[in-house]
Design an enzyme around this catalytic site. Structure first.
Site, PDB file in Angstrom:
ATOM      1  CB  SER A 266      -0.954  -0.066   1.196  1.00  0.00           C
ATOM      2  OG  SER A 266      -2.092   0.679   0.919  1.00  0.00           O
ATOM      3  CG  HIS A 407      -5.725  -2.502   0.502  1.00  0.00           C
ATOM      4  ND1 HIS A 407      -4.932  -2.172  -0.582  1.00  0.00           N
ATOM      5  CD2 HIS A 407      -5.265  -1.775   1.539  1.00  0.00           C
ATOM      6  CE1 HIS A 407      -4.041  -1.270  -0.212  1.00  0.00           C
ATOM      7  NE2 HIS A 407      -4.223  -1.012   1.079  1.00  0.00           N
TER       8      HIS A 407
END
Ligand code: GCU
Length: 427
Positions: A266, A407
């Site tokens: 990320s 995610h």
């Protein structure tokens, strides 16, 4: 300029909770306006770049300078003497399978900066120095390991859903909260060392964080200086920390410092890409769900956009980057060029199916359109032009997968990265 048409696959407009006050994010491929990617293999003066030598000597420095000027800012070149201080060595970490060292890396000329605390896990009983993964974490060292004897970090932490942070500080509940993201036992059992540090050791992750972070201390007149266009942002500072770890690893007998893989998830995947772009000692560069400002093509405007990211996280980038809010076409770079900066080294880009905010397809396309640079070096990329099915990794020197699920960086992801690194390093 190459023209890329937008693709079908219409999906509804889905608001993202965190940004619900803003315009809903676009997830409709057919709503992407036609765009052209900046040319990789054309010099600033418009000449074609046709050889690996021309790329290395001429075009690569130009592309790096463009990323410094327009996206991440320039990393300062001089910070004086670096000090290493071993804080602890544990010979039976991870259920006796690893040696764990914690080493403070600080700067002699900037004593107000408390330094970063590198945590190194080394496999035990190895015959020779081992390759090493290097990355930064969202929480303190106590969050990364399942071992429970690490002193709690006293640094500022971002509160999160399940990270046990109270009043911006770690608590006992923070222990091990990132352990699934750092598959230490798996990596060690596969013969890899893993070196990590908490990104907030270098700079707390908030807009004012630089005032108490390394950027503040390194600025000419110390904290209080407004950051100008072209000055580095927090991602640059975190990437600087990764390179200081690479320095340290050259002094660590247990590690083969010619075999370093930089990894990040990320915002920290944006960081690993930028660290890999700047520091050729990272022979493998891994971007896990890095999204906007990382591997995702900014011109696609799917999920997170330049406008949203520069508003929510202005400190991550150099100031100039916000000029491209709602104006991506004017930006002289896009993410395929960030991936290309790693050539001819190896790159792994990973997406997650449910992580539409990060634009999985845009992440895939960055590797696809970086390919011409790798070709100059005789290196093969994905071997396909279309995004593969979930959980079906594809590619050679540039490799890609889209994992089912959300995610995150998971065991599945590490199960791909470890053999990839082994193959690239030939060990
Ligand atoms: C937010 C941000 C992303 C970032 C992510 C993360 O979602 O918008 O750009 O990658 O946080 O770091 O987890």
């Amino acid at each position: 300029m190459r023209h890329l048409s937008s693709l079908g696959c219409a999906l509804a407009l889905i608001p993202v909770a965190a940004f619900s006050q803003q315009k809903p994010a676009n997830y409709d491929e057919s709503a992407i306006p036609p765009y052209s990617l900046p040319e990789l293999l054309k010099s600033d003066s418009g000449n074609p770049v046709t050889t690996a030598q021309e790329w290395t000597a001429l075009r690569r420095p130009q592309v790096l300078a463009l990323f410094q000027k327009h996206v991440f800012g320039k990393t300062p070149a001089n910070w004086g003497k670096v000090v290493y201080e071993t804080l602890s060595v544990k010979t039976d970490a991870l259920d006796g399978k690893a040696i764990r060292k914690i080493v403070r890396i600080s700067l002699a000329d900037y004593p107000h900066w408390p330094g970063l605390e590198l945590m190194l896990h080394l496999p035990k009983n190895t015959q020779k120095p081992v390759p090493c993964f290097v990355g930064t974490s969202f929480g303190g060292n106590e969050a990364v390991t399942p071992d429970t004897d690490i002193p709690l970090s006293a640094r500022w932490m971002r509160p999160g859903k399940e990270n046990g942070v109270v009043d911006n500080r770690s608590t006992e509940k923070s222990r091990g909260t990132e352990k699934d993201r750092w598959q230490l036992a798996l990596a060690v059992s596969e013969g890899f060392a893993v070196a990590t540090y908490y990104c907030g050791d270098v700079e707390p992750d908030h807009a004012e964080g630089w005032k108490t972070g390394l950027r503040g201390f390194l600025s000419k007149d110390g904290a209080g200086t407004e950051w100008k266009e072209g000055d580095w942002g927090a991602i640059g500072a975190w990437a600087w920390g990764l390179s200081r770890i690479a320095d340290f690893l050259t002094t660590e007998a247990g590690v083969d410092a010619k075999k370093l893989a930089v990894v990040g998830h990320s915002r920290l995947g944006k960081t690993s890409l930028w660290a890999g772009a700047q520091d050729p000692r990272f022979g493998v560069v891994i971007s896990n769900n890095s999204g906007e400002g990382g591997a995702a093509i900014m011109r696609r405007n799917i999920g997170e956009t330049t406008a949203v990211i520069t508003k929510a996280f202005p400190h991550w980038f150099t100031k100039t980057y916000s000029n491209y809010s709602h104006n991506e076409a004017a930006c002289p770079v896009d993410s395929h060029m960030l991936v290309a900066l790693a050539a001819p080294r190896s790159v792994y880009i990973a997406s997650a199916e449910e992580d539409r905010w990060a634009d999985p397809k845009g992440e895939f396309l960055a590797g696809l359109h970086a390919q011409p640079v790798f070709t100059l070096f005789g290196k093969k990329g994905y071997g396909v032009n279309e995004q593969p099915a979930p959980n079906a990794p594809t590619g050679d020197t540039i490799r890609y997968h889209i994992r089912t699920g959300k995610h995150d960086i998971t065991r599945y992801d590490w199960e791909q990265y470890l053999p990839f690194a082994r193959l690239q390093f030939g060990s």
